[in-house]
Design a protein around this motif. Structure first.
Motif, PDB file in Angstrom:
ATOM      1  N   GLY A 120     122.657   9.420  40.897  1.00  0.00           N
ATOM      2  CA  GLY A 120     122.464   9.681  39.476  1.00  0.00           C
ATOM      3  C   GLY A 120     122.787   8.461  38.648  1.00  0.00           C
ATOM      4  O   GLY A 120     123.329   7.472  39.149  1.00  0.00           O
ATOM      5  N   ALA A 121     122.424   8.533  37.380  1.00  0.00           N
ATOM      6  CA  ALA A 121     122.672   7.442  36.443  1.00  0.00           C
ATOM      7  C   ALA A 121     123.888   7.784  35.598  1.00  0.00           C
ATOM      8  O   ALA A 121     124.081   8.938  35.209  1.00  0.00           O
ATOM      9  CB  ALA A 121     121.459   7.212  35.562  1.00  0.00           C
ATOM     10  N   GLY A 122     124.705   6.778  35.345  1.00  0.00           N
ATOM     11  CA  GLY A 122     125.932   7.028  34.601  1.00  0.00           C
ATOM     12  C   GLY A 122     126.283   5.900  33.661  1.00  0.00           C
ATOM     13  O   GLY A 122     125.541   4.930  33.505  1.00  0.00           O
ATOM     14  N   VAL A 123     127.439   6.054  33.046  1.00  0.00           N
ATOM     15  CA  VAL A 123     127.932   5.065  32.090  1.00  0.00           C
ATOM     16  C   VAL A 123     129.416   4.858  32.334  1.00  0.00           C
ATOM     17  O   VAL A 123     130.134   5.778  32.736  1.00  0.00           O
ATOM     18  CB  VAL A 123     127.665   5.522  30.633  1.00  0.00           C
ATOM     19  CG1 VAL A 123     128.385   6.827  30.324  1.00  0.00           C
ATOM     20  CG2 VAL A 123     128.084   4.444  29.630  1.00  0.00           C
ATOM     21  N   ALA A 124     129.862   3.638  32.132  1.00  0.00           N
ATOM     22  CA  ALA A 124     131.282   3.298  32.255  1.00  0.00           C
ATOM     23  C   ALA A 124     131.745   2.590  31.001  1.00  0.00           C
ATOM     24  O   ALA A 124     130.962   1.901  30.327  1.00  0.00           O
ATOM     25  CB  ALA A 124     131.514   2.409  33.481  1.00  0.00           C
ATOM     26  N   LYS A 125     133.013   2.745  30.697  1.00  0.00           N
ATOM     27  CA  LYS A 125     133.624   2.040  29.568  1.00  0.00           C
ATOM     28  C   LYS A 125     134.093   0.669  30.026  1.00  0.00           C
ATOM     29  O   LYS A 125     134.683   0.526  31.100  1.00  0.00           O
ATOM     30  CB  LYS A 125     134.807   2.845  29.009  1.00  0.00           C
ATOM     31  CG  LYS A 125     135.506   2.180  27.819  1.00  0.00           C
ATOM     32  CD  LYS A 125     136.702   2.996  27.350  1.00  0.00           C
ATOM     33  CE  LYS A 125     136.265   4.283  26.701  1.00  0.00           C
ATOM     34  NZ  LYS A 125     137.415   5.028  26.107  1.00  0.00           N
ATOM     35  N   VAL A 126     133.807  -0.345  29.212  1.00  0.00           N
ATOM     36  CA  VAL A 126     134.201  -1.721  29.509  1.00  0.00           C
ATOM     37  C   VAL A 126     135.117  -2.217  28.398  1.00  0.00           C
ATOM     38  O   VAL A 126     134.774  -2.128  27.224  1.00  0.00           O
ATOM     39  CB  VAL A 126     132.972  -2.642  29.631  1.00  0.00           C
ATOM     40  CG1 VAL A 126     133.403  -4.069  29.954  1.00  0.00           C
ATOM     41  CG2 VAL A 126     132.005  -2.122  30.685  1.00  0.00           C
ATOM     42  N   GLN A 127     136.269  -2.734  28.796  1.00  0.00           N
ATOM     43  CA  GLN A 127     137.206  -3.310  27.841  1.00  0.00           C
ATOM     44  C   GLN A 127     137.666  -4.675  28.352  1.00  0.00           C
ATOM     45  O   GLN A 127     137.570  -4.961  29.554  1.00  0.00           O
ATOM     46  CB  GLN A 127     138.411  -2.378  27.645  1.00  0.00           C
ATOM     47  CG  GLN A 127     138.034  -1.040  27.018  1.00  0.00           C
ATOM     48  CD  GLN A 127     139.202  -0.057  26.996  1.00  0.00           C
ATOM     49  OE1 GLN A 127     139.469   0.601  27.997  1.00  0.00           O
ATOM     50  NE2 GLN A 127     139.874   0.046  25.856  1.00  0.00           N
ATOM     51  N   ILE A 128     138.144  -5.501  27.448  1.00  0.00           N
ATOM     52  CA  ILE A 128     138.650  -6.815  27.827  1.00  0.00           C
ATOM     53  C   ILE A 128     140.106  -6.656  28.261  1.00  0.00           C
ATOM     54  O   ILE A 128     140.967  -6.276  27.469  1.00  0.00           O
ATOM     55  CB  ILE A 128     138.550  -7.819  26.661  1.00  0.00           C
ATOM     56  CG1 ILE A 128     137.093  -7.909  26.176  1.00  0.00           C
ATOM     57  CG2 ILE A 128     139.056  -9.183  27.104  1.00  0.00           C
ATOM     58  CD1 ILE A 128     136.108  -8.371  27.226  1.00  0.00           C
ATOM     59  N   VAL A 129     140.368  -6.923  29.534  1.00  0.00           N
ATOM     60  CA  VAL A 129     141.705  -6.817  30.114  1.00  0.00           C
ATOM     61  C   VAL A 129     142.043  -8.174  30.727  1.00  0.00           C
ATOM     62  O   VAL A 129     141.310  -8.683  31.569  1.00  0.00           O
ATOM     63  CB  VAL A 129     141.768  -5.711  31.193  1.00  0.00           C
ATOM     64  CG1 VAL A 129     143.168  -5.648  31.796  1.00  0.00           C
ATOM     65  CG2 VAL A 129     141.374  -4.366  30.601  1.00  0.00           C
ATOM     66  N   ASN A 130     143.141  -8.759  30.256  1.00  0.00           N
ATOM     67  CA  ASN A 130     143.540 -10.101  30.719  1.00  0.00           C
ATOM     68  C   ASN A 130     142.404 -11.109  30.553  1.00  0.00           C
ATOM     69  O   ASN A 130     142.142 -11.942  31.423  1.00  0.00           O
ATOM     70  CB  ASN A 130     143.999 -10.063  32.181  1.00  0.00           C
ATOM     71  CG  ASN A 130     145.241  -9.221  32.369  1.00  0.00           C
ATOM     72  OD1 ASN A 130     146.127  -9.197  31.506  1.00  0.00           O
ATOM     73  ND2 ASN A 130     145.323  -8.519  33.484  1.00  0.00           N
ATOM     74  N   GLY A 131     141.694 -10.976  29.439  1.00  0.00           N
ATOM     75  CA  GLY A 131     140.629 -11.914  29.113  1.00  0.00           C
ATOM     76  C   GLY A 131     139.334 -11.702  29.861  1.00  0.00           C
ATOM     77  O   GLY A 131     138.411 -12.509  29.730  1.00  0.00           O
ATOM     78  N   GLN A 132     139.217 -10.612  30.642  1.00  0.00           N
ATOM     79  CA  GLN A 132     138.024 -10.369  31.444  1.00  0.00           C
ATOM     80  C   GLN A 132     137.425  -8.998  31.140  1.00  0.00           C
ATOM     81  O   GLN A 132     138.170  -8.008  31.028  1.00  0.00           O
ATOM     82  CB  GLN A 132     138.358 -10.437  32.938  1.00  0.00           C
ATOM     83  CG  GLN A 132     139.009 -11.737  33.391  1.00  0.00           C
ATOM     84  CD  GLN A 132     139.309 -11.738  34.872  1.00  0.00           C
ATOM     85  OE1 GLN A 132     138.538 -12.241  35.669  1.00  0.00           O
ATOM     86  NE2 GLN A 132     140.434 -11.146  35.254  1.00  0.00           N
ATOM     87  N   PRO A 133     136.102  -8.888  31.005  1.00  0.00           N
ATOM     88  CA  PRO A 133     135.495  -7.561  30.846  1.00  0.00           C
ATOM     89  C   PRO A 133     135.747  -6.729  32.096  1.00  0.00           C
ATOM     90  O   PRO A 133     135.435  -7.153  33.210  1.00  0.00           O
ATOM     91  CB  PRO A 133     134.002  -7.878  30.657  1.00  0.00           C
ATOM     92  CG  PRO A 133     133.820  -9.240  31.237  1.00  0.00           C
ATOM     93  CD  PRO A 133     135.110  -9.966  31.066  1.00  0.00           C
ATOM     94  N   THR A 134     136.326  -5.549  31.888  1.00  0.00           N
ATOM     95  CA  THR A 134     136.797  -4.732  33.001  1.00  0.00           C
ATOM     96  C   THR A 134     136.376  -3.287  32.794  1.00  0.00           C
ATOM     97  O   THR A 134     136.497  -2.743  31.695  1.00  0.00           O
ATOM     98  CB  THR A 134     138.333  -4.806  33.099  1.00  0.00           C
ATOM     99  OG1 THR A 134     138.728  -6.177  33.229  1.00  0.00           O
ATOM    100  CG2 THR A 134     138.860  -4.015  34.276  1.00  0.00           C
ATOM    101  N   VAL A 135     135.858  -2.650  33.839  1.00  0.00           N
ATOM    102  CA  VAL A 135     135.534  -1.225  33.769  1.00  0.00           C
ATOM    103  C   VAL A 135     136.830  -0.436  33.817  1.00  0.00           C
ATOM    104  O   VAL A 135     137.573  -0.501  34.804  1.00  0.00           O
ATOM    105  CB  VAL A 135     134.596  -0.820  34.914  1.00  0.00           C
ATOM    106  CG1 VAL A 135     134.456   0.707  34.983  1.00  0.00           C
ATOM    107  CG2 VAL A 135     133.231  -1.470  34.740  1.00  0.00           C
ATOM    108  N   THR A 136     137.108   0.310  32.752  1.00  0.00           N
ATOM    109  CA  THR A 136     138.356   1.079  32.672  1.00  0.00           C
ATOM    110  C   THR A 136     138.145   2.575  32.867  1.00  0.00           C
ATOM    111  O   THR A 136     139.111   3.308  33.080  1.00  0.00           O
ATOM    112  CB  THR A 136     139.044   0.845  31.318  1.00  0.00           C
ATOM    113  OG1 THR A 136     138.137   1.192  30.247  1.00  0.00           O
ATOM    114  CG2 THR A 136     139.464  -0.618  31.176  1.00  0.00           C
TER     115      THR A 136
END
Length: 369
Positions: free
Chosen positions: A168-184
């Motif tokens: 299936g198709a989905g979505v993830a939240k991305v935030q900047i963690v320790n200066g890097q875009p990270t899937v949270t």
């Protein structure tokens, strides 16, 4: 009376088994304004701080910076600094990665590097979850990061279980963690929302944070249950207010120009509810130069551009701006990627694409009116 006669004719044709011509919103309309241009080949895109072969690289903005989301990333052998000199064999793979885009489209900076020495290699961007039965072999076909609110982004992806098929198709939240875009966070009970068997694979073909509205638009191919040609080649569209990207109930689905946007998930998969036919993964950008949207994609070995003043279409015919040479016999050239941040006037557009599954090549198109 005329409408009643038309309806009666259609019903009679259906009763007799006569094929009924249906509306096709995917057909090109109008004239493409892109007529005068020249294209320069710039070279191959490589990492400045790692070494791997990779594909895709769809660009998106988050917190004032631009990032590329890549697909299968094949690590080079220990100590190799140039993928062109990588020895044959398997040296490690992750199914997707993320990198920082800069002023030079031929050089990227990988994130989430491991401890390999003397050359570190990128780790997976969209994490697999063993609690959902996923393994490190699962694929996550991601497209562009789309900013939802300041410093927070959404990345859309397709869960590929390989021999078990598409999930299936989905979505993830991305935030900047320790200066890097990270899937949270990944959303859905098993990490995805739209089941591939009966729902378009939203976000797998393209995703756009529309600079002309508050919406995120996502495009995806037909459900896997639609296996007959040509219906299995249609592409469908959904959208959501960017701030509501992590609330499935807020999504709207395009039911074609005759029906418009609805909150009901699309259940009719035909030419009159689709927006594209026969296109692979690509990227859509707004062009200030032409005051129109441009869809960058590949048609065979050709890099082609089509335009529309509205994301709902209609779209003009494609214009070929470059023909790539496959790097090996039988190799595929695919995945058109736009780099609009390199020229915000829109008079030039830098484009990258994948050649032979692990090499990304870059061209620059200069337009004139």
């Amino acid at each position: 009376m005329l409408n009643r006669l038309c309806l009666a004719s259609l019903l009679a044709a259906a009763a007799l088994g006569t094929p009924v011509e249906r509306r096709d919103d995917t057909q090109p309309v109008g004239t493409n304004p892109i007529k005068n241009f020249h294209t320069d080949f710039l070279g191959e895109q490589k990492s400045s701080n790692s070494c791997a072969g990779r594909d895709l690289g769809f660009t998106g903005q988050l917190g004032g910076k631009w990032y590329g989301v890549y697909g299968d990333t094949n690590w080079c052998a220990q100590g190799v600094t140039d993928p062109d000199k990588n020895p044959a064999g398997f040296h490690g793979i992750v199914r997707d990665t993320v990198a920082l885009m800069g002023n030079n489209p031929l050089s990227i900076q990988d994130y989430h590097l491991n401890g390999d020495t003397p050359v570190a290699h990128p780790l997976q961007f969209i994490p697999f979850n063993s609690a959902w039965g996923e393994t490190n072999l699962y694929g996550f076909g991601g497209t562009s990061i789309c900013e939802t609110t300041s410093g927070v982004g959404a990345v859309y992806y397709l869960v590929n279980a390989n021999d078990a098929g598409l999930k299936g198709a989905g979505v993830a939240k991305v935030q900047i963690v320790n200066g890097q875009p990270t899937v949270t966070q990944r959303f859905g009970n098993t990490g995805w929302w739209w089941q591939s068997s009966n729902t378009p694979r939203y976000g797998d073909v393209a995703a756009l944070r529309d600079p002309k509205s508050n919406y995120i638009y996502i495009w995806g191919g037909a459900p896997t249950s639609v296996s007959n040609f040509p219906d299995n080649q249609y592409v469908y569209m959904a959208r959501v207010n960017a701030a509501d990207a992590f609330d499935l109930t807020k999504y709207q689905y395009w039911w074609g120009r005759s029906q418009g946007w609805k909150s009901n998930v699309l259940t009719t998969f035909t030419s009159d509810t689709a927006v594209f036919w026969g296109v692979g993964q690509g990227q859509i950008v707004w062009s200030d130069y032409y005051q129109t949207y441009i869809f960058v994609h590949l048609s065979g070995n050709n890099v082609v551009l089509r335009t529309a003043t509205s994301l709902e279409g209609p779209w003009t015919p494609d214009v070929t701006v470059y023909t790539a040479t496959p790097l090996a016999s039988g190799a595929y050239v695919y995945a058109g990627v736009a780099h609009p941040y390199l020229d915000t006037t829109g008079q030039t557009l830098t484009i990258s694409y994948t050649n032979n599954a692990a090499v990304i090549q870059v061209i620059k198109v200069t337009f004139s009116k």
